[in-house]
Design an enzyme around this catalytic site. Structure first.
Site: not given
Ligand code: UT7
Length: 332
Positions: A116, A256, A286
């Site tokens: 990225c 970004h 993204n």
């Molecule tokens: O550009 C390159 C670099 N990339 C980035 O900068 C991305 C950085 N990361 C992020 O933006 C975030 O980590 C994400 C948007 C990808 C994910 O958000 P998060 O708040 O970190 O979620 P997580 O993956 O830690 O998951 C938290 C919870 C989980 O549920 P439990 O285990 O707490 O019950 C996931 O199953 O959110 C759940 N979850 C979702 N729920 C509904 C994960 N994705 C989703 C979804 N819809 N799409």
């Protein structure tokens, strides 16, 4: 001797027509529009549909628009740097493919992969060819077809990424405009948290890699998020500080577009008001290498000669960095 700087003298972008909305994603994976909007700021993203359509199909349109805007022919381009993680093919370079498609037959070119952060790495690299006086017209393309490596059954990655391309032309100036400073960093320990396991020379495609879905983006979102927030904010602040700039001196931050919360953390650290931050993540998600040049292109009519602009990015690798430039022309 008068110093030669590399200035952006034209910018353009192109995104595919197909709009993949959060509502449509609700039908594919266990998610909601509300979750995606509050956790990322994304409402929809663009997807390139159709057989045998690679990233150069999107980039080609952006480049053709740019050449038309600048009023120059494709044969005037000296060098093409194509920043992407989703090249049409492993080889030849997408830079060569897009050069053929557009008719940039006097240019040499190569691809640059810094995930990225690729576009700002490409911008800095391209500027050196101008600053040394070696070349006069360097095209830097940032483009990705992320839909080609996204698993649309993975709720945590398919909601983020989209397809799109942006391009800028670098030309020499002795007026003090253009690129002023840059900081580029990387840390290979980030590999574990954001990568594509198969398809390269370490693990070529096989029935096993397909069955294990190893040709898709693997992201440990929380870890990447933590690094992104701290590194993007840190480097954006550092470039202000070492150029003795305050938030008041900055016309625009071009971050970004990975997550609205990362963008907010960066602008807060810099002390910038939201109205000085280019944000279009709600419409495109993204697009990896596309995000920064697409923003510049969409905001072009609001940019004035001499505006201080900070670009900043964080991505897989890990890679990150910031660029300080002075915009080189007024709106037409
Ligand atoms: O550009 C390159 C670099 N990339 C980035 O900068 C991305 C950085 N990361 C992020 O933006 C975030 O980590 C994400 C948007 C990808 C994910 O958000 P998060 O708040 O970190 O979620 P997580 O993956 O830690 O998951 C938290 C919870 C989980 O549920 P439990 O285990 O707490 O019950 C996931 O199953 O959110 C759940 N979850 C979702 N729920 C509904 C994960 N994705 C989703 C979804 N819809 N799409």
């Amino acid at each position: 001797m008068t110093k030669i700087n590399a200035a952006i003298t034209a910018v353009s972008h192109h995104v595919p027509d197909y709009v993949l909305s959060n509502k449509e994603l609700e039908k594919l994976v266990d998610t909601t529009d509300e979750w995606i909007t509050t956790r990322t700021g994304i409402k929809e993203r663009r997807i390139l549909k159709g057989e045998d359509q690679g990233v150069t199909e999107i980039a080609k349109v952006a480049v053709e628009k740019l050449l038309q805007k600048r009023g120059i022919g494709p044969e005037e381009i000296d060098l093409v740097i194509f920043c992407t993680v989703t090249p049409d093919k492993i080889f030849p370079a997408s830079a060569n493919i897009v050069s053929r498609k557009v008719g940039m037959n006097k240019a040499f070119g190569y691809d640059l992969n810094a995930a990225c952060s690729g576009f700002i790495y490409g911008l800095v690299t391209g500027s050196k060819f101008i600053e040394t006086g070696s070349y006069k017209k360097v095209l830097v393309i940032g483009a990705d077809k992320m839909s080609s490596i996204v698993d649309y059954s993975d709720q945590s990655t398919c909601i983020i990424f989209g397809d799109g391309a942006g391009a800028v032309l670098l030309e020499p100036t002795t007026e003090g405009m253009g690129l002023q400073d840059s900081i580029l960093r990387s840390d290979g320990s980030g590999e574990a948290f954001l990568h594509q396991k198969a398809g390269g020379s370490e693990r070529p495609a096989s029935e096993g890699t397909l069955a294990r879905k190893e040709h898709y983006v693997h992201q440990e979102g929380k870890t990447v998020f933590k690094f992104a927030v701290s590194k993007m904010a840190e480097v954006s602040y550092e470039i202000l500080e070492r150029n003795a700039l305050t938030a008041d001196d900055v016309a625009w931050l071009v971050p970004h577009q990975a997550n609205l919360r990362i963008i907010d953390a960066t602008s807060n650290r810099m002390g910038l008001n939201k109205d000085k931050v280019m944000i279009n993540i709600d419409r495109y998600g993204n697009t990896t290498n596309g995000t920064i040049p697409i923003c510049l292109s969409e905001w072009e009519n609001k940019l004035h000669k001499g505006d201080n602009i900070i670009l900043s990015a964080f991505g897989g690798g890990f890679t990150w960095g910031a660029v300080y430039l002075k915009w080189a022309y007024d709106p037409s």
